[in-house]
Structure formats: structure tokens, C-alpha cells
Scaffold this active site. Structure first.
Site, PDB file in Angstrom:
ATOM      1  N   HIS B  56       0.825  -1.208   0.000  1.00  9.77           N
ATOM      2  CA  HIS B  56       0.000   0.000   0.000  1.00  9.77           C
ATOM      3  C   HIS B  56       0.863   1.263   0.000  1.00  9.77           C
ATOM      4  CE1 HIS B  56      -3.198  -2.740   0.899  1.00  9.77           C
ATOM      5  NE2 HIS B  56      -2.723  -3.047   2.088  1.00  9.77           N
ATOM      6  N   HIS B 219      -7.110  -4.695  -0.902  1.00 11.84           N
ATOM      7  CA  HIS B 219      -6.421  -5.971  -1.118  1.00 11.84           C
ATOM      8  C   HIS B 219      -7.076  -6.741  -2.248  1.00 11.84           C
ATOM      9  CE1 HIS B 219      -6.308  -4.854   3.158  1.00 11.84           C
ATOM     10  NE2 HIS B 219      -5.022  -5.106   3.031  1.00 11.84           N
TER      11      HIS B 219
END
Lengths: 332, 332
Positions: B56, B219
Site C-alpha cells: 500500500h 487488497h
């Protein structure tokens, strides 16, 4: 085509409206498609104007602000801005201390900035100097250039020359600093995928999975050669070696810049930076400053480029000086 | 799989070495995979620790530095950091004023931060407060969460709470500020492509060209529904409307954040920002500050998310306060 756009014909216009909405400290002239520092012209300061085809964001509009550019001209996607845009930008930032044009070496850009400079000089007498970046060691001449292409060093130059202008130095000095950066910077890039120009709607070139385009240009121009996919440390070698072969980077401080092409996430750029740093260390090159991120993109191309620039204490001080733009900001 | 990596097994390690090389002002503990502010622990200052799965970036390591986080724990790709990492980070930043844990609402993260807090408190007696972000309005429970997922508001919270800690405020106040940000933030995302986890080697989900996954998680968790590809202004509506339906954003200043998922270039994020700003204007929402860029990515996913956060004068002052991290930096 998978893009967050309204219409291929309005991408640049729409994005400029987004820039205006997000950055009220800048002025966007939508008729001329130029982005101007909000307090321009700054009296007594050399004005810095750059620009080029769109699709490379944050280059150039993201670098407008105190300590960097005074104005940026946004051409259509991968298309030079027209002289009228450069004329409008030059007039908007003329603070009676002259204007520096920063131009990447592509035939259309060079020609249109030159025409604009002649027009403004004839009309207003403002002194204009031009510096052309041509740091890409991949190819000598290419699809859109005579000579080398201008790529990553443009960011370093705009920052460093912008700081010199902000100090109130005269045009000849600011242009001199800019030329030193251009002369001391070298770059090389690699693509893992093609970009897709919105108006074309399909990838600019075909690159099969398992292959890399080494020496890619920022418009999808062909590079040096196709090579099989390889681990990051090998790719880093393929980028760093031609740069070091072209110029001696030992013996002084260097700014090292790992740039993302638009669709490569930051985690991969840091993996690449590790490998680049290790290679430079092994080659006796002393990195004094670094920059890691997507600063000269090629739409949605996956890939990266490496730029090295020889510096000295003066250039490093100018690099460290305060800057306040959408994409580069520190100390201000 | 087209990635600039050495080996799927070493991506996180390699990237952390890259962070260490590029940012000598930070300390990287490679054994624990934590990134720590160079001058930690800062005596008398509340320490801020965050972390989560990698993939991320720049979240969270890119937000370590004065005015923001004191430490970040890097889990494996899309995998919670283990308690040992959080214990090491908490100890490293304990300046005797307590430590705030900032946790995105995923089951593994919440559990592992909780275990770590218990361990450190038992061993050292340091006071620990925890704030959990759960701003994603897309789904109530999801693949990895009970309740909503924590996404974009985490960046705003880390900045604002970081500024409060930098001012020397006590733990209860810093935690209070953090909870206000979490309570007043809402997000919604969209994917144009799947991400590809390096160890898997193929896309997490199949998304045909011409379809969007609306309400995507960071995700690759499924969102609300598949919708046909649409122009940016329609996509902006699909993101903004559920946010405004969830919380009343009229009547006070708002921070608006358009986030890139990793493979979406900046020009598209500005196109989206234009549309988001227009919708907010029409809805009577007053944007006081904005952020546009890839700050909470999902590896090489194409797409974006919108985060809105209700603010007030105090939160805006904390947002504007100096910060000096790899990914957010101003005034310092």
C-alpha cells in the site's frame, strides 16, 4: 481501454480543471492551457517557463510554484504546446528580469518554444534564454528528436534553476545553472508495458509478457532493444551501466533519481532504488541526494527510469532550497 | 507478471533496503521490518506507531518523520505485521509520554496490535492508546474485517494526529484528535483492474475490460457490485454519493482526497478530482483542503478512491502544520 476519463478529447482540459480545483494557489488559464504561479509575475525575478505534451504528469504543471516554475504549458497528450501557449505563459511571468524557457529535446517542442521566444521578444523586448534537456542516453536520434531525448533531468533542472531564480539571480546566471544541470545529467528507462494514448484507445506498441523494452522513450518511442524479463538487480544494471559509460560520475556528489513511468507502484520503485544505490556504491559514485517516485510519467506505462546528475555544493544547496509546488514541496 | 522485483519472496525486504538507502534520515530495523524516525524516541512526545500489510506504499513507511508517524511496521504483502514487529516499534518510539497505535480495521491487524500493546504494557508499563480506522462505506463486513475496512482516512489521521503529538500534547488529547478524524472520515473506491500479488503471480480477481469493481477493497476484496465502464463524471458520482449518504458533510470545512490505487496515472486522478469537486460543490460541501495522488495503493491495481473528512479550524491547523516524511512534506 481502462481509464478514469470522460472523453479522450477532453482529458487535458478536464485534468487542468482538476488542477485548478485542487490548487487554488495556482492560476489556470483554460483558454491557453497554461498553469501559472498565483503571484506571477514576480517583479525583478527571472520567470521560468516549461511545458510539453501532456501525459507526463506531474511534469510540468505539478512543478509550478515558488522555488520552481512560474508557468507550464500543457500540450495535447504527447503533443508539443503551440507557440501561442508559450507566448501567453512568457508574458504572464515576465517580471522585467527576463524569462528562461526550459525545453525537452523533441523537435516540435524546440521549434514551438523558439517561435514563441521570437514573437515575445519582438513584441515586448523581454530577454529570453533557452535551455534544452537531452539526457536520455538510450538513443542518439529517435522518432521525435534530432539528438537525444530530454527526460528525467528536466525535473532536477526545474528545481535547481527555480531556486536560483528565487534568489533573485540575473537571467544569465539562472540559465548558466540550468545548463550545468543539463550538461551533468544522464538518464535511461525501461518499459514493462506500453502506454495507451486515450485518442488511440489501444496500446502504442505491443510488448509481450516476458519482455522488456530497454531504453524506452516517454512517449512509447522504441528503445535500444527488447530483452527478456529479468530480476530488478539485472534491470538496474541495464539502466545504470549505459549512464556510467556515458559520463564519469565518480569524484563528486550525485543526485540519484528513480522515476516511475505511471503504472508502476512505489514499492517496486524502492526495490529498484535499492539496486541502483548498490550499483552506484560499487562503482564509487557518491549519492548525496535522492528522489524516488513517479515524476515524469508516460500515461499508464509500467516501468521506470534512472537519472543521475553530477552536482556540487552550489547545486545541492539549490536543490535543498525551499520549494512549494503540487508535486515537490519542502521547506516552505 | 510484469514487475520490477527480484523475487516474490524478497519484495518487502528489498523495498525496505531501498527506503533505507533513499532516506538516511530514517532508521530501518531490517530484523523487525520497521521504519523509525531517526531521532526516536523523542522525549516527552507521544509516539505514533502504525503499520499493516505491505503493498500500500507510501502507506505507512512513507509517512514516518517529524509531524507524522514515529514508526511503521511492514507486514508481508497484504498481511498483518506480527506482534513482535509492533512491540519493537512501540519500544523504539516510547519517549515516556505514551504511544498511540493507529490501526486499519482488518481482523489480523487489530488482533496483532492488541497483542503487542498488552505485551509492551505488561513489560514496560508504557501507556498505549489505540485508534482504529474504518472509513470505507462500501461494505459492512468483508473478507478480512468485522465491520468496515480502514482505508484513505488513515493518511489524514496520521498527518493530523502526528501534528498534535509534535505540539507536545498528552496521549489522551492526541488519541482524541485521532478519533475525531476517524469518526468524521468516509471513503469509497473503484477498480479498473485487479492487482497481482507477487507470490501469486496472477491477478487476484478477474475483471473483464468494460467493467468496474465498485467499492473495491485495497487488497482486491470484492466491492459492492460490478458496473459497466463509465465516464469519469459518472464514476465520481458512484463514489461520492454513498459517502454523502453515509454522513452529512455540509455545514463545515472538508478535506477532500482523491487517491490513486497504484497503476492509475496522475492525469486521471486530476480528471477525477475535477468531477468530485464539482459534485461536492453542487451538494453544498465546502472543500477547505485537498490531496490528490497515490497514497494508499493496492500494488498495481488501476483505480482510485475518494475520501472526505469533516474538519474544523483545529483539525485544519493540524493538517497545515509542518511535516517532513518521504511522501508528505511541507513547511519543514
Amino acid at each position: 481501454m481502462r481509464k478514469l476519463i470522460n472523453d479522450p478529447a477532453t482529458v487535458v482540459t478536464d485534468a487542468l480543471h482538476g488542477v485548478a480545483a485542487a490548487h487554488p494557489e495556482l492560476r489556470v488559464d483554460h483558454d491557453h492551457r497554461i498553469v501559472v504561479r498565483g503571484d506571477a509575475p514576480v517583479r525583478g525575478k527571472v520567470g521560468l517557463v516549461s511545458g510539453g505534451g501532456s501525459g507526463h504528469e506531474p511534469l510540468h504543471a505539478g512543478f509550478v510554484g515558488p522555488g520552481m516554475l512560474d508557468a507550464a504549458c500543457a500540450g495535447e497528450i504527447f503533443t508539443s504546446p503551440v507557440p501561442d501557449q508559450v507566448v501567453a505563459a512568457t508574458r504572464a511571468v515576465d517580471g522585467s528580469a527576463g524569462v528562461l524557457h526550459i525545453v525537452k529535446n523533441y523537435t516540435g517542442d524546440v521549434m514551438n518554444f523558439e517561435m514563441a521566444a521570437e514573437i515575445v521578444q519582438a513584441e515586448t523586448g523581454v530577454e529570453i534564454a533557452t535551455v534544452v534537456t537531452d539526457d536520455d542516453v538510450a538513443v542518439q536520434d529517435s522518432l521525435y528528436t534530432a539528438g537525444r531525448r530530454g527526460v528525467g533531468v528536466t525535473v532536477l533542472l526545474e528545481k535547481i534553476a527555480g531556486a536560483a531564480a528565487e534568489q533573485g539571480r540575473p537571467l544569465a546566471e539562472v540559465a548558466g545553472v540550468a545548463r550545468r544541470v543539463a550538461a551533468n545529467g544522464r538518464s535511461m528507462g525501461v518499459a514493462l508495458t506500453s502506454c495507451t494514448v486515450p485518442a488511440a484507445g489501444k496500446p502504442t506498441f505491443d510488448l509481450p509478457d516476458g519482455q522488456l523494452e530497454l531504453g524506452i522513450g516517454i512517449h512509447g518511442e522504441p528503445g535500444r532493444r527488447r530483452v527478456p524479463a529479468a530480476p530488478a538487480h539485472e534491470i538496474a544494471g541495464m539502466l545504470v551501466e549505459p549512464i556510467l559509460a556515458d559520463l564519469d560520475f565518480t569524484g563528486g556528489p550525485v543526485i540519484a533519481f528513480v522515476n516511475g513511468m505511471g503504472a508502476t507502484p512505489l514499492i517496486e520503485l524502492y526495490v529498484m532504488y535499492r539496486e541502483v544505490a548498490a550499483l552506484l556504491d560499487a562503482a564509487g559514485v557518491a549519492v548525496a541526494r535522492s528522489l524516488v517516485g513517479p515524476y515524469v510519467t508516460s500515461l499508464d506505462m509500467a516501468g521506470c527510469s534512472v537519472t543521475l546528475c553530477r552536482a556540487d555544493d552550489e547545486l545541492l544547496r539549490l536543490w535543498d532550497a525551499p520549494v512549494r509546488t503540487p508535486a515537490l514541496r519542502w521547506g516552505a
